[in-house]
Design a protein around this motif. Structure first.
Motif, PDB file in Angstrom:
ATOM      1  N   ALA A  21     -17.342   9.690  30.317  1.00  0.00           N
ATOM      2  CA  ALA A  21     -18.153   9.341  31.494  1.00  0.00           C
ATOM      3  C   ALA A  21     -19.382  10.227  31.574  1.00  0.00           C
ATOM      4  O   ALA A  21     -19.380  11.360  31.087  1.00  0.00           O
ATOM      5  CB  ALA A  21     -17.318   9.481  32.767  1.00  0.00           C
ATOM      6  N   HIS A  29     -21.012   6.584  35.139  1.00  0.00           N
ATOM      7  CA  HIS A  29     -20.922   5.535  34.126  1.00  0.00           C
ATOM      8  C   HIS A  29     -19.740   5.860  33.231  1.00  0.00           C
ATOM      9  O   HIS A  29     -19.765   6.870  32.525  1.00  0.00           O
ATOM     10  CB  HIS A  29     -22.209   5.484  33.297  1.00  0.00           C
ATOM     11  N   VAL A  30     -18.698   5.022  33.265  1.00  0.00           N
ATOM     12  CA  VAL A  30     -17.519   5.248  32.433  1.00  0.00           C
ATOM     13  C   VAL A  30     -17.600   4.328  31.217  1.00  0.00           C
ATOM     14  O   VAL A  30     -17.771   3.113  31.355  1.00  0.00           O
ATOM     15  CB  VAL A  30     -16.213   5.005  33.212  1.00  0.00           C
TER      16      VAL A  30
END
Length: 123
Positions: A21, A29-30
C-alpha cells in the motif's frame, strides 16, 4: 506531499518492485491482492484479510474504502464472492468494478485492489 509506503513483507514485493500500500494525496492505495485457498471463495477471504491488515497499518478500515476493483479470470466465479463482499463493506459500499482477465498464474481466481480515504483526510 508526504508519501508513506506500507510493505506486507511478501516475497514478490522486492522481486517485482512494489509495496502492498501507498498512502499519498489523501488516499490509501492498496495494490492488487490475491489470496490463498482452494477456491475463489477462500481466496477472496484471504485477499480481504491481507487488505484489511494493510488498511489497518495505514490507520483506516473497510468503511474508508471509496473504490474497489475485482479481477477474475472467470466472471462466473464472482457471484459466490458477493456475500463476503457485502459483509465486508456493510453499510459503506464503495464504487466497484469487476474485470474478467488473466491473473499472474492460473491458480489465482480473484485479485482485489482498493483505494481508501486516508485517516488524515477523513477527519
Amino acid at each position: 506531499m508526504t508519501i508513506r509506503r506500507i510493505s506486507s513483507g511478501g516475497e514478490f514485493e522486492a522481486k517485482v518492485g512494489y509495496c502492498r500500500a501507498v498512502v499519498a494525496g489523501g488516499f490509501v492505495h492498496v495494490a492488487g491482492t490475491v489470496g490463498q485457498g482452494e477456491d475463489v471463495v477462500a481466496q477472496c477471504r484471504s485477499a480481504l484479510a491481507t487488505i484489511e491488515t494493510a488498511l489497518a497499518k495505514a490507520g483506516v478500515g473497510f468503511a474508508d474504502v471509496v473504490r474497489v476493483n475485482y479481477y477474475l479470470p472467470d466472471a462466473a466465479e464472482f457471484e459466490p464472492c458477493w456475500p463476503i463482499l457485502a459483509e465486508t463493506f456493510g453499510a459503506n459500499p464503495p464504487a466497484a468494478t469487476m474485470i474478467e482477465c488473466n491473473l499472474i498464474t492460473p491458480e489465482f481466481r480473484i485479485e482485489i485492489e482498493v483505494t481508501a480515504l486516508a485517516a488524515s483526510a477523513s477527519s
